[in-house]
Write a protein that holds these residues in place. Structure first.
Motif, mmCIF file in Angstrom:
data_model
loop_
_atom_site.group_PDB
_atom_site.id
_atom_site.type_symbol
_atom_site.label_atom_id
_atom_site.label_comp_id
_atom_site.label_asym_id
_atom_site.label_seq_id
_atom_site.Cartn_x
_atom_site.Cartn_y
_atom_site.Cartn_z
ATOM 1 N N GLN A 1 20.838 -4.895 -4.327
ATOM 2 C CA GLN A 1 21.136 -4.972 -5.585
ATOM 3 C C GLN A 1 21.589 -5.634 -6.110
ATOM 4 O OE1 GLN A 1 19.903 -2.208 -8.342
ATOM 5 N NE2 GLN A 1 19.643 -0.215 -7.048
ATOM 6 N N ASN B 1 18.552 -7.543 -11.488
ATOM 7 C CA ASN B 1 18.898 -5.851 -12.277
ATOM 8 C C ASN B 1 18.231 -6.654 -13.538
ATOM 9 O OD1 ASN B 1 18.726 -4.293 -10.160
ATOM 10 N ND2 ASN B 1 21.438 -4.529 -11.274
ATOM 11 N N SER B 2 18.830 -7.829 -14.375
ATOM 12 C CA SER B 2 18.728 -7.744 -15.612
ATOM 13 C C SER B 2 16.548 -8.749 -16.362
ATOM 14 C CB SER B 2 19.726 -9.768 -15.916
ATOM 15 O OG SER B 2 20.120 -10.528 -17.438
ATOM 16 N N ASN C 1 14.775 -5.585 -16.838
ATOM 17 C CA ASN C 1 15.577 -4.758 -17.435
ATOM 18 C C ASN C 1 15.429 -5.862 -19.501
ATOM 19 O OD1 ASN C 1 16.556 -3.060 -16.785
ATOM 20 N ND2 ASN C 1 18.599 -3.379 -16.182
ATOM 21 N N ALA D 1 12.241 1.999 -10.814
ATOM 22 C CA ALA D 1 13.556 1.337 -10.161
ATOM 23 C C ALA D 1 14.012 2.629 -9.154
ATOM 24 C CB ALA D 1 14.617 0.755 -11.102
ATOM 25 N N ARG E 1 16.751 3.122 -6.939
ATOM 26 C CA ARG E 1 18.370 3.321 -7.531
ATOM 27 C C ARG E 1 18.942 3.860 -6.523
ATOM 28 N NH1 ARG E 1 18.816 -1.174 -10.207
ATOM 29 N NH2 ARG E 1 17.809 -0.764 -12.374
ATOM 30 N N GLN F 1 28.330 -3.070 -7.184
ATOM 31 C CA GLN F 1 27.247 -3.223 -6.517
ATOM 32 C C GLN F 1 27.306 -3.706 -5.570
ATOM 33 O OE1 GLN F 1 24.194 -4.858 -9.181
ATOM 34 N NE2 GLN F 1 23.312 -2.513 -10.206
#
Length: 756
Positions: free
Chosen positions: A537, A542-543, A546, A557, A559, A726
């Motif tokens: 992660q 993630n950016s 998203n 996703a 998680r 994270q």
């Protein structure tokens, strides 16, 4: 006389810039698009500034012809032979050998230079085929030398052309397509048909770009905690305990080949009724087959990497075969139609042919993907694969090149197996019972490339030789091993995402009567499925998921939170001090960390008694900043980064071991690519938490390599902020992370030498 010739040439150029549309009169053939003639045979990105505005308007004029009666047009027909466009990729890849410093090909100055010079290709097929020995010369042209024809493999071009082929009756695909076009409710459930045939409305598109998505959670047996994000409520997705291949709507040849190809991953643990998928593959493919975006951050090169690769290769190939079968079937229907019949029912293509883009880090990965494709297509006999010998030579590896007696961790051996050149791209065309490697991009169904390979052909703003029109109609984007791109150059990934699914600046000979309305409306990005696989992660990954994924079907996703961190794998008795720094926002963390380090941490280690101090720096930019500061302060230090030559590395390690240098600046990317054991560490400072959590325990365990380690007093200091949640959870576990983020005090942990 010379001036007159120049004027005449300019007049011809201006006349040639008028893109004309042929007039159709009572014929079933599709509208033909005429390209720029000889005197201006340049791609749209290569023409001068005067023509840029006109190029865009030409494309919109072509779109306007869909709403205008052909009788109202008065343009005269041009010869179709002059409408051949440049074929995608045109540059020879630079020589990027696997024996070089892997980090040197990415993230440094080498990456940020312009596109390497392109070689001119002659217009004969024999000379073009003879150029196959050049690395990566799929197509080539030089606009400054007048007309240069598209790279054309005369031997295979007609065989792989979607426009000139028809469905083979004996192949069994024809019957499948008949079922596909039937109105039976059973076949209307085919996910491919459901996804591609859905017509969005403008209101829905506006909602997707403005309204936030709603999220829901679900727990699956193998994948664990899933986060579903959708704009509108869809049918809830549940994990299938058992999967019948016949119920997955696979293209007919894949139903028989997939169980054989995937047999190596199946074990006796699998239930007799599920003999095709492993539990992980079953749940992943269940999501892929619904055409939702997927982010899976638990890919492991040692355990499940090949399982995942086989699963997404099956999905990509299934999509391509269905799409091509639809086009070939419609070709036959159009051929049998009476003249003057409306052809608007056969919209089955994008603005360009490439449908699937697969981003992988090394040539070895591309080699394995192609081998999986070949295995899946071989039903009863071997398929014809053109340019196979050249592909093996350029993407394979020589076992003798591997240096002997090098001991590295198992995960390192798995990631860096085979050819680790990170600059490549290759087009693959698949049609019926044949596969064509090194196909021109605009004649390819699948493009397999590295981020660096994509960056050098996309180019940068202002460069003459750049092309990204072939990315306009990508329907499936697969980014595998995304974590490795953090160690290469993440900017290449961001650059790619900014240029995917844009309206092309040129028509590239497309038949607009066959183009789907979703592509003409510039809504391709809302239909594109993105499959993202990573080993960790990370906020940057993630950016991308998203902010650059807009699939109307929604996103899924994984998680899962780590219950125990990598600190439990530290085998030396070592006190760990986690020092928290306070930053106002995310952009100020870099400066805050630097100031915190030089003001509060470094003074404690300046004393000669705190010798043998290794400073672990994940970011290369932070490393340069610290190196410059140490030089300015004249501190007794040495440094190792991914660009340090072998002699410099040996010298720095020797100085540090003997204590001649008090500090050693050490970059994460060097450790990623080399995995050397640094001896002599007594004091350890993590300037920032490592990207890979297992690097934390690896670096700490290097302390036991020191001979007199039993008599030494070891220390370990870690800098972190609330924005490192994270990474912190991956090191110390989720429970301790929550406590550490709530408390503003420094946290002291102690590892006894056995697991905590």
């Amino acid at each position: 006389m010379q001036c007159v010739l120049v004027l005449l040439q300019r007049l011809r150029s201006l006349q040639g810039r008028r893109c004309q549309v042929t007039r159709v009169s009572g014929r079933p053939e599709a509208t033909q698009i005429c390209e720029l003639p000889e005197t201006s045979d340049k791609s749209s990105a290569e023409s001068d500034s005067e023509a840029e505005v006109e190029q865009v308007s030409v494309y919109h004029k072509l779109l306007a012809t869909l709403k205008t009666s052909p009788e109202s047009e008065s343009e005269e027909e041009e010869d179709e032979s002059e409408s051949e466009e440049d074929a995608g990729e045109s540059e020879t890849e630079m020589d990027s050998k696997g024996s070089q410093e892997p980090g040197e090909a990415d993230g440094g100055e080498e990456d940020k230079n312009g596109v390497p010079e392109q070689e001119e290709v002659t217009d004969t097929a024999e000379q073009t085929l003879g150029q196959e020995q050049a690395d990566g010369a799929e197509t080539s042209c030089d606009p400054s030398h007048g007309v240069i024809e598209e790279f054309t493999d005369v031997k295979h071009e007609s065989e792989f052309s979607l426009e000139t082929n028809f469905m083979e009756e004996e192949s069994g695909d024809c019957n499948a397509d008949k079922r596909d076009s039937s109105s039976s409710p059973a076949f209307s459930e085919d996910p491919f048909k459901q996804h591609m045939d859905k017509e969005l409305e403008e209101k829905e598109v506006e909602k997707m770009s403005t309204l936030p998505k709603t999220s829901s959670q679900s727990k699956w047996p193998r994948l664990g905690q899933l986060m579903f994000s959708t704009l509108e409520k869809h049918k809830p997705l549940k994990a299938d305990k058992e999967v019948d291949v016949k119920q997955l709507y696979l293209h007919k040849p894949l139903e028989s080949t997939w169980p054989k190809v995937n047999k190596q991953f199946l074990s006796s643990v699998n239930k007799p009724s599920d003999t095709s998928f492993t539990p992980l593959q079953r749940e992943l493919f269940c999501i892929m087959n619904t055409y939702r975006d997927l982010f899976y951050p638990e890919r492991n090169a040692l355990t499940n990497g090949e399982e995942i690769r086989h699963a997404y290769c099956l999905h990509a190939l299934n999509h391509v075969l269905k799409a091509n079968a639809q086009v070939l079937s419609n070709n036959a229907k159009r051929r049998d139609q009476k003249p003057g019949t409306d052809n608007d029912d056969h919209r089955d293509q994008g603005l360009t042919r490439p449908k699937v883009l697969m981003i992988v880090p090394f040539r070895e990965c591309a080699l394995r993907i192609v081998h999986i494709f070949i295995s899946l297509l071989e039903v009863k006999r071997k398929i014809d694969v053109s340019n196979k010998k050249r592909f093996k030579g350029e993407f394979g590896s020589d076992p003798e090149e591997k240096p002997p007696n090098l001991k590295r961790p198992e995960d390192y051996e798995a990631v860096f197996a085979g050819n680790i050149d990170d600059h490549f791209r290759i087009g693959v065309a698949i049609l019926q019972k044949s596969m064509r490697l090194y196909a021109p991009f605009y004649s390819s169904d699948i493009i397999i490339a590295s981020p660096l390979g994509m960056r050098t052909i996309i180019g940068a703003e202002g460069e003459k030789k750049r092309d990204f029109d072939f990315l306009s109609s990508i329907e499936i984007l697969i980014i595998d091993q995304a974590d490795i791109y953090l160690m290469q150059n993440w900017e290449h990934v961001l650059h790619l995402m900014k240029h995917i699914n844009l309206l092309p600046l040129d028509s590239h000979g497309v038949d607009f009567s066959r183009v789907r309305m979703l592509n003409l409306n510039n809504w391709s990005k809302y239909y594109r499925q993105t499959l993202l696989f990573s080993a960790l992660q990370d906020p940057q990954i993630n950016s991308v998921f998203n902010k650059h994924c807009f699939n109307y079907m929604g996103q899924v996703a994984v998680r899962n939170v780590p219950l125990s961190g990598s600190i439990s794998h530290v085998v030396v008795q070592l006190p760990h001090v986690f020092r928290r720094l306070e930053a106002e926002n995310l952009t100020s963390v870099i400066d805050t960390r630097f100031q915190f380090f030089i003001d509060k941490v470094l003074p404690e280690y300046r004393d000669a008694i705190m010798s043998h101090t290794l400073i672990y720096v994940p970011s290369y930019f932070d490393y340069v900043r610290l190196r410059n500061y140490f030089k300015k302060e004249r501190l007794n230090f040495t440094h190792i980064c991914e660009y340090t030559k072998k002699a410099g590395v040996c010298r720095a390690r020797r100085f540090f071991l003997k204590g001649e240098k008090q500090f050693l600046l050490f970059t994460e990317r060097f450790h990623f690519y080399k995995r050397y054991t640094i001896k002599g560490i007594r004091n350890l400072i993590f300037y920032e938490l490592p990207t890979y959590s297992h690097f934390y325990s690896e670096i700490c365990n290097m302390m036991k390599a020191t001979d007199n380690g039993a008599d030494a007093t070891w220390t370990c200091t870690v800098l972190y902020s609330k924005y490192d949640a994270q990474k912190l959870a991956a090191v110390v576990g989720i429970d301790r992370t929550a406590q550490m983020l709530q408390s503003k005090k420094n946290v002291h942990l102690f590892v006894t030498g056995e697991n905590e």
